[in-house]
Design an enzyme around this catalytic site. Structure first.
Site, PDB file in Angstrom:
ATOM      1  N   ASP A  47       1.057  -0.565  -0.591  1.00  0.00           N
ATOM      2  CA  ASP A  47       0.173  -0.411  -0.146  1.00  0.00           C
ATOM      3  C   ASP A  47       0.780   1.367   0.200  1.00  0.00           C
ATOM      4  OD1 ASP A  47      -2.243   1.858  -0.209  1.00  0.00           O
ATOM      5  OD2 ASP A  47      -3.386   0.399   1.731  1.00  0.00           O
TER       6      ASP A  47
ATOM      7  N   TRP B  52      -2.962   4.155  -6.877  1.00  0.00           N
ATOM      8  CA  TRP B  52      -3.070   4.365  -8.338  1.00  0.00           C
ATOM      9  C   TRP B  52      -3.029   6.415  -8.378  1.00  0.00           C
ATOM     10  CZ3 TRP B  52      -5.896   3.046  -3.353  1.00  0.00           C
ATOM     11  CH2 TRP B  52      -5.492   4.674  -1.993  1.00  0.00           C
TER      12      TRP B  52
ATOM     13  N   ASP C  22     -10.265   3.100  -3.622  1.00  0.00           N
ATOM     14  CA  ASP C  22     -11.472   2.811  -2.624  1.00  0.00           C
ATOM     15  C   ASP C  22     -12.660   2.388  -2.909  1.00  0.00           C
ATOM     16  OD1 ASP C  22      -8.668   2.193  -1.209  1.00  0.00           O
ATOM     17  OD2 ASP C  22      -9.040   2.203   1.225  1.00  0.00           O
TER      18      ASP C  22
END
Ligand code: GLA
Length: 399
Positions: free
Chosen positions: A167, A201, A221
């Site tokens: 992440d 992203w 998300d």
């Protein structure tokens, strides 16, 4: 349509850009760079499995992972291709040990991660883990791997981990193009093939992550609602040209079965994710899923589109208001097509052969992947009446 046909349009599509308008996108594309620079040989088709985050958030422990792994096998989901059982954020203590190693939370993982991996492997599945490319993870409950990449990758390998979701929180402005390749190299040096799922992203990761990881996120998300799911599908669609065997766009994990959408909406969600060669990572509690949820997640004919060996991401080829046609080429000159009604009233949707890469004179058999029926000898176009938020999904096989 053969592979050569697809390839010859690659540079054309890349040069015109991939935008979605009321006009059709001319055809599909496969990236002109088929090399896999991450040499782990994994993800030749999109990853399939389960992750706790969408349903359980931070509440992850060994009991949940073991029971989910058991359910994956006993329900038959493993038999149709789901293999990774992935734990997300919050599995480790906030402090590393005196040697700087990550330490699983003692209460949640009393047997330790190695024993958990052994358990999962013994029933024929694989175990995934999560950490962050910053100083602490997104929950701020556990440390990140920034500056500890080699050490943490070795720890994961020594435990028998098969998959890493990496992440992007709390990275203090350091650009991802520097941080993510460090973990890629650390995984390569770890002595174990570990699937590398890049959870990042921003900074248009498709443009660089296809040389670094096995998949990369293309959206924020996902939430368990129609607007989030549909906008994620559109955001992910932009990056189709970068997907290839070994490296996939990831519009985030499935919400099927979590209760926020109707059955038809979940069917659309699963169909579009499958066509777009997205990871099929279940996000509900499979220990207590309904029959309807199981019927969606275990539809082998739809899964086969996702796992097709050609590995070309299907795209939105035509949009007429809320009525859309999505399509993509498959191995053996087959074509997958979705007629998707994103509007509020029942409507007729048509896909013309010229919109989906078939010669206008081609005659096909059309297999309906949700009704499990076949229409023989169809010419020129396929049409269906589709109710609000539902889709029809077909495989067209030229005669
Ligand atoms: C980020 C990721 C999610 C999940 C959470 C965990 O938001 O995008 O998928 O991993 O962190 O905190």
């Amino acid at each position: 349509m053969n592979l050569k046909f697809v390839l010859c349009f690659t540079s054309l599509l890349l040069s015109i850009g991939i935008t979605t308008t009321d006009a059709a996108r001319t055809t599909f594309t496969i990236t002109n760079d088929r090399r896999i620079l991450l040499g782990n040989g994994l993800g030749r088709t999109p990853q399939m499995g389960w992750n706790n985050y969408n349903h359980f958030g931070c509440n992850v422990d060994e009991k949940l992972i073991m029971e989910t792994a058991d359910a994956m096998v006993s329900t038959g989901l493993a038999a149709v291709g789901y293999e990774y059982v992935n734990m997300d954020d919050c599995w480790a203590e906030l402090d590393r040990d005196s040697e700087g190693n990550l330490v699983p939370k003692a209460k949640a993982f009393p047997s330790g991660i190695k024993a958990l991996a052994d358990y999962v492997h013994n029933i024929g599945l694989k175990l995934g883990i999560y950490v962050d490319a910053g100083t602490v993870t997104c929950s701020k409950e556990m440390p990140g791997s920034l500056g500890h990449e080699e050490q943490d990758a070795k720890t994961f390998a020594s435990w028998g981990i098969d998959y890493l979701k990496y992440d992007n929180c709390n990275s203090h402005g350091l650009i991802p193009q520097n941080r993510y390749p460090k973990m890629e190299i650390a995984l390569q040096n770890s002595g174990r093939p570990i699937f590398y799922s890049i959870c990042q992203w921003q900074n248009d990761p498709a443009t660089w992550a296809h040389k670094v990881g096995n998949s990369w996120r293309t959206t924020d998300d996902i939430k368990d609602n129609w607007d989030s799911m549909t906008s994620g599908a559109d955001e992910n669609d932009i990056w189709a040209a970068y997907a290839k065997p070994g490296a996939w766009n990831d519009p985030d994990m499935l919400e099927v079965g979590n209760g926020g959408m109707t059955t038809e909406e979940y069917r659309s969600h699963f169909s579009i994710w499958a066509l777009a060669k997205a990871p099929l990572l279940i996000g509900c509690d499979i220990r207590s899923m309904s029959n309807e949820t199981y019927e969606i997640l275990s539809n082998k004919e739809v899964i086969d589109i996702n796992q097709d060996t050609l590995g070309v991401q299907g795209i939105k080829v035509r949009k007429n208001g809320d009525l859309e046609v999505w399509a993509g080429p498959l191995a053996d000159d087959k074509v997958a097509v979705i007629l998707w009604n994103r509007g509020n009233s029942t409507s007729q949707i048509t896909a013309n052969w010229t919109d989906i890469g078939l010669n206008s004179t081609t005659i096909v058999d059309a297999r309906d992947l949700w009704a499990h029926t076949t229409q023989k000898s169809i010419k020129g176009h396929i049409s269906a009446t589709v109710i609000s938020h539902a889709c029809k999904m077909y495989v067209l096989t030229p005669q």
